[in-house]
Design an enzyme around this catalytic site. Structure first.
Site, short mmCIF file in Angstrom:
data_model
loop_
_atom_site.label_atom_id
_atom_site.label_comp_id
_atom_site.label_asym_id
_atom_site.label_seq_id
_atom_site.Cartn_x
_atom_site.Cartn_y
_atom_site.Cartn_z
N ASP A 166 0.86 -1.18 0.00
CA ASP A 166 0.00 0.00 0.00
C ASP A 166 0.89 1.22 0.00
O ASP A 166 1.98 1.21 0.58
CB ASP A 166 -0.90 0.02 1.24
CG ASP A 166 -1.96 -1.07 1.20
OD1 ASP A 166 -2.38 -1.45 0.10
OD2 ASP A 166 -2.38 -1.52 2.28
N ASP B 67 -6.98 -1.24 -4.70
CA ASP B 67 -8.11 -0.93 -3.83
C ASP B 67 -8.99 0.15 -4.46
O ASP B 67 -10.22 0.09 -4.39
CB ASP B 67 -7.63 -0.44 -2.46
CG ASP B 67 -6.79 -1.48 -1.73
OD1 ASP B 67 -6.96 -2.68 -2.01
OD2 ASP B 67 -5.96 -1.08 -0.89
#
Length: 181
Positions: free
Chosen positions: A105, A120
């Protein structure tokens, strides 16, 4: 297939840059987003971080199930695009889980509780777009015999006549049954 590939490739390229350039030095982007490297062994918000195999298998099964929808149902252009975003983003995260044991991330915003990645983002945009596409369907009723059997949304909004005869809504057999009671 194009949208799935696009989402997957963009996700993997940006994760490569996150590994190479933002791993050790957070960067401010456009004054609103921050590129900050982080890893996530779980799913959203770090849930189930200690259940790696279950997360991999469960997300893989769900992703394959979603990917099979176009085989059984003809979808519109936008439905195909949004479904491709969902599946491409899911596959991007699955590849990370299998390859590294975690998902990379790297995007964060002020006042937002988590760090996320473009996979995402693709999943989120795909889910929102698919929901809107489903809700905007023109035919409210079922069209089982190929003939429209429901009122159209635009008729209801504009106040046009829907062609419904509200005084005589019973079939002949219903009328006979009601008179016998």
């Amino acid at each position: 297939m194009f949208w799935l590939s696009l989402a997957f490739v963009i996700d993997q390229i940006t994760k490569y840059f996150a590994n190479e350039f933002w791993r050790y030095s957070p960067t401010k982007l456009l004054g609103f987003f921050y590129l900050t490297y982080a890893t996530n062994k779980g799913i959203a918000f770090g849930l189930f971080a200690n259940s790696r195999e279950i997360v991999v298998y469960l997300t893989l099964i769900i992703t394959l199930g979603i990917a099979m929808v176009p085989l059984f149902k003809k979808l519109s252009f936008f439905s195909n695009m949004f479904l491709g975003f969902i599946v491409g983003g899911s596959l991007g995260n699955i590849v990370d889980r299998i390859r590294f044991g975690y998902v990379v991330d790297f995007i964060t915003m002020p006042y937002w509780p988590t760090i996320y990645n473009l996979a995402d983002f693709f999943i989120l945009i795909g889910a929102i777009g698919l929901t809107i596409t489903i809700l905007r369907r023109r035919d409210v009723g079922n069209s089982s015999n190929g003939k429209r059997s429901g009122m159209e949304i635009r008729q209801v909004r504009s106040g046009e006549s829907s062609g419904l005869d509200l005084e005589d809504i019973y079939t002949e057999s219903d009328k006979e049954r009601r008179s016998q009671s």
